[in-house]
Design a protein around this motif. Sequence first.
Motif, PDB file in Angstrom:
ATOM      1  N   TRP A   1       0.582  -1.312   0.226  1.00 28.76           N
ATOM      2  CA  TRP A   1       0.079  -0.168   0.478  1.00 28.76           C
ATOM      3  C   TRP A   1       1.192   1.015   0.109  1.00 28.76           C
ATOM      4  CZ3 TRP A   1       0.991  -2.490   4.099  1.00 28.76           C
ATOM      5  CH2 TRP A   1       1.879  -2.577   5.153  1.00 28.76           C
ATOM      6  N   TYR A   2       0.356   2.558  -0.505  1.00 27.56           N
ATOM      7  CA  TYR A   2       1.236   3.564  -0.334  1.00 27.56           C
ATOM      8  C   TYR A   2      -0.420   5.017  -0.090  1.00 27.56           C
ATOM      9  CZ  TYR A   2       2.799   7.540  -1.293  1.00 27.56           C
ATOM     10  OH  TYR A   2       3.975   9.091  -1.459  1.00 27.56           O
ATOM     11  N   GLY A   3      -0.079   5.306   1.117  1.00 27.54           N
ATOM     12  CA  GLY A   3      -1.686   5.996   1.370  1.00 27.54           C
ATOM     13  C   GLY A   3      -2.595   4.868   1.451  1.00 27.54           C
ATOM     14  N   GLU A   4      -3.875   5.731   0.412  1.00 30.50           N
ATOM     15  CA  GLU A   4      -4.732   4.693   0.890  1.00 30.50           C
ATOM     16  C   GLU A   4      -5.046   3.748  -0.367  1.00 30.50           C
ATOM     17  OE1 GLU A   4      -7.864   7.364   1.115  1.00 30.50           O
ATOM     18  OE2 GLU A   4      -7.140   8.365   3.206  1.00 30.50           O
ATOM     19  N   ALA A   5      -4.465   3.871  -1.259  1.00 32.49           N
ATOM     20  CA  ALA A   5      -4.137   3.457  -2.466  1.00 32.49           C
ATOM     21  C   ALA A   5      -3.176   1.724  -2.008  1.00 32.49           C
ATOM     22  CB  ALA A   5      -3.481   3.386  -3.653  1.00 32.49           C
ATOM     23  N   GLY A   6      -3.969   0.430  -2.151  1.00 29.64           N
ATOM     24  CA  GLY A   6      -2.772  -0.590  -1.990  1.00 29.64           C
ATOM     25  C   GLY A   6      -3.539  -2.265  -3.597  1.00 29.64           C
ATOM     26  N   GLY A   7      -2.899  -2.873  -3.028  1.00 28.87           N
ATOM     27  CA  GLY A   7      -3.179  -3.494  -4.009  1.00 28.87           C
ATOM     28  C   GLY A   7      -2.098  -5.318  -3.318  1.00 28.87           C
ATOM     29  N   ILE A   8      -2.886  -6.134  -3.979  1.00 33.89           N
ATOM     30  CA  ILE A   8      -2.877  -7.334  -3.336  1.00 33.89           C
ATOM     31  C   ILE A   8      -2.169  -9.016  -4.557  1.00 33.89           C
ATOM     32  CG2 ILE A   8      -5.280  -8.544  -3.634  1.00 33.89           C
ATOM     33  CD1 ILE A   8      -4.005 -10.398  -0.716  1.00 33.89           C
ATOM     34  N   THR A   9      -1.366  -9.868  -4.641  1.00 32.39           N
ATOM     35  CA  THR A   9      -1.346 -10.545  -5.805  1.00 32.39           C
ATOM     36  C   THR A   9      -0.942 -11.999  -5.040  1.00 32.39           C
ATOM     37  OG1 THR A   9      -0.361 -10.321  -7.506  1.00 32.39           O
ATOM     38  CG2 THR A   9       0.903  -9.551  -6.539  1.00 32.39           C
ATOM     39  N   PRO A  10      -0.845 -12.592  -5.903  1.00 33.43           N
ATOM     40  CA  PRO A  10      -0.459 -14.306  -5.180  1.00 33.43           C
ATOM     41  C   PRO A  10       1.353 -13.701  -5.823  1.00 33.43           C
ATOM     42  CG  PRO A  10      -1.098 -14.172  -7.535  1.00 33.43           C
ATOM     43  CD  PRO A  10      -1.622 -12.731  -7.081  1.00 33.43           C
ATOM     44  N   LEU A  11       1.874 -14.485  -4.185  1.00 31.98           N
ATOM     45  CA  LEU A  11       4.009 -14.553  -4.837  1.00 31.98           C
ATOM     46  C   LEU A  11       4.141 -16.041  -5.983  1.00 31.98           C
ATOM     47  CD1 LEU A  11       5.216 -14.048  -1.478  1.00 31.98           C
ATOM     48  CD2 LEU A  11       5.120 -12.017  -3.561  1.00 31.98           C
ATOM     49  N   LEU A  12       4.930 -15.715  -6.936  1.00 32.73           N
ATOM     50  CA  LEU A  12       5.022 -16.258  -7.842  1.00 32.73           C
ATOM     51  C   LEU A  12       7.041 -16.722  -7.597  1.00 32.73           C
ATOM     52  CD1 LEU A  12       3.370 -15.372 -11.071  1.00 32.73           C
ATOM     53  CD2 LEU A  12       2.541 -16.844  -9.585  1.00 32.73           C
ATOM     54  N   ASP A  13       6.707 -18.466  -7.688  1.00 32.78           N
ATOM     55  CA  ASP A  13       8.015 -18.987  -8.234  1.00 32.78           C
ATOM     56  C   ASP A  13       8.914 -18.158  -9.578  1.00 32.78           C
ATOM     57  OD1 ASP A  13       7.554 -20.713  -9.819  1.00 32.78           O
ATOM     58  OD2 ASP A  13       7.679 -22.533  -8.223  1.00 32.78           O
ATOM     59  N   LYS A  14       9.887 -18.906  -8.935  1.00 31.58           N
ATOM     60  CA  LYS A  14      10.753 -18.641 -10.311  1.00 31.58           C
ATOM     61  C   LYS A  14      10.139 -19.208 -12.188  1.00 31.58           C
ATOM     62  CE  LYS A  14      14.432 -22.174 -10.398  1.00 31.58           C
ATOM     63  NZ  LYS A  14      15.826 -22.513  -9.618  1.00 31.58           N
ATOM     64  N   GLU A  15       9.581 -20.422 -11.978  1.00 31.50           N
ATOM     65  CA  GLU A  15       8.337 -21.269 -12.835  1.00 31.50           C
ATOM     66  C   GLU A  15       7.271 -20.156 -13.300  1.00 31.50           C
ATOM     67  OE1 GLU A  15       8.715 -24.985 -11.569  1.00 31.50           O
ATOM     68  OE2 GLU A  15      10.859 -24.953 -11.789  1.00 31.50           O
ATOM     69  N   GLY A  16       7.151 -19.015 -12.154  1.00 30.93           N
ATOM     70  CA  GLY A  16       5.463 -18.701 -12.560  1.00 30.93           C
ATOM     71  C   GLY A  16       4.888 -19.026 -11.728  1.00 30.93           C
ATOM     72  N   LYS A  17       4.956 -20.144 -11.003  1.00 30.66           N
ATOM     73  CA  LYS A  17       3.630 -20.563  -9.966  1.00 30.66           C
ATOM     74  C   LYS A  17       3.393 -20.071  -8.410  1.00 30.66           C
ATOM     75  CE  LYS A  17       4.218 -24.974 -12.578  1.00 30.66           C
ATOM     76  NZ  LYS A  17       5.441 -26.526 -12.205  1.00 30.66           N
ATOM     77  N   PRO A  18       2.493 -20.457  -8.175  1.00 34.62           N
ATOM     78  CA  PRO A  18       2.719 -19.667  -6.803  1.00 34.62           C
ATOM     79  C   PRO A  18       3.431 -20.297  -6.140  1.00 34.62           C
ATOM     80  CG  PRO A  18       0.433 -20.268  -7.996  1.00 34.62           C
ATOM     81  CD  PRO A  18       0.879 -20.925  -8.856  1.00 34.62           C
ATOM     82  N   VAL A  19       3.828 -19.431  -4.815  1.00 36.32           N
ATOM     83  CA  VAL A  19       4.548 -20.204  -4.043  1.00 36.32           C
ATOM     84  C   VAL A  19       3.175 -20.989  -2.511  1.00 36.32           C
ATOM     85  CG1 VAL A  19       6.129 -19.521  -1.728  1.00 36.32           C
ATOM     86  CG2 VAL A  19       6.042 -18.030  -4.153  1.00 36.32           C
ATOM     87  N   ILE A  20       3.771 -21.670  -2.819  1.00 33.74           N
ATOM     88  CA  ILE A  20       2.686 -23.049  -1.559  1.00 33.74           C
ATOM     89  C   ILE A  20       3.423 -23.407  -0.960  1.00 33.74           C
ATOM     90  CG2 ILE A  20       1.234 -23.875  -1.672  1.00 33.74           C
ATOM     91  CD1 ILE A  20       0.386 -23.687  -4.493  1.00 33.74           C
ATOM     92  N   ASN A  21       2.574 -23.001   1.094  1.00 36.95           N
ATOM     93  CA  ASN A  21       3.396 -23.787   2.058  1.00 36.95           C
ATOM     94  C   ASN A  21       3.137 -24.767   1.957  1.00 36.95           C
ATOM     95  OD1 ASN A  21       4.432 -21.791   3.191  1.00 36.95           O
ATOM     96  ND2 ASN A  21       2.706 -21.472   5.314  1.00 36.95           N
ATOM     97  N   SER A  22       3.544 -26.109   2.065  1.00 35.61           N
ATOM     98  CA  SER A  22       3.894 -27.194   2.525  1.00 35.61           C
ATOM     99  C   SER A  22       3.310 -27.539   3.947  1.00 35.61           C
ATOM    100  CB  SER A  22       5.053 -28.058   1.965  1.00 35.61           C
ATOM    101  OG  SER A  22       6.455 -28.423   3.113  1.00 35.61           O
ATOM    102  N   ASP A  23       2.611 -28.661   4.309  1.00 39.59           N
ATOM    103  CA  ASP A  23       2.061 -28.942   5.940  1.00 39.59           C
ATOM    104  C   ASP A  23       3.223 -28.573   6.892  1.00 39.59           C
ATOM    105  OD1 ASP A  23      -0.082 -29.286   4.729  1.00 39.59           O
ATOM    106  OD2 ASP A  23      -0.383 -31.505   4.852  1.00 39.59           O
ATOM    107  N   ASP A  24       4.680 -29.025   6.778  1.00 44.54           N
ATOM    108  CA  ASP A  24       4.796 -28.846   7.240  1.00 44.54           C
ATOM    109  C   ASP A  24       6.153 -27.836   7.725  1.00 44.54           C
ATOM    110  OD1 ASP A  24       6.755 -29.276   4.809  1.00 44.54           O
ATOM    111  OD2 ASP A  24       8.262 -30.820   5.734  1.00 44.54           O
ATOM    112  N   GLU A  25       5.424 -27.017   6.834  1.00 42.20           N
ATOM    113  CA  GLU A  25       6.311 -25.543   6.874  1.00 42.20           C
ATOM    114  C   GLU A  25       6.165 -24.700   8.458  1.00 42.20           C
ATOM    115  OE1 GLU A  25       7.768 -22.644   3.668  1.00 42.20           O
ATOM    116  OE2 GLU A  25       6.915 -24.519   2.386  1.00 42.20           O
TER     117      GLU A  25
END
Length: 64
Positions: free
Chosen positions: A40-64
């Motif tokens: 965010w900056y001031g009253e504006a903001g945004g959200i996006t999924p984090l991607l790995d180097k292959e362009g796939k979403p970063v996902i927690n495994s159950d053991d993290e």
Amino acid sequence: MFGKSSNNRLKVIYKEKIGALSGCKVLVDKETGVHYLFSWYGEAGGITPLLDKEGKPVINSDDE
């Protein structure tokens, strides 16, 4: 989802304030494990999924 008795689905795992009006947070969806970047900056903001180097979403495994 937004009522008083709702469970928090997103968990903040990192936050950083950048100056007086801006910052960012990394959130994890507890149901899917997907990581999101919220910034965010001031009253504006945004959200996006984090991607790995292959362009796939970063996902927690159950053991993290």
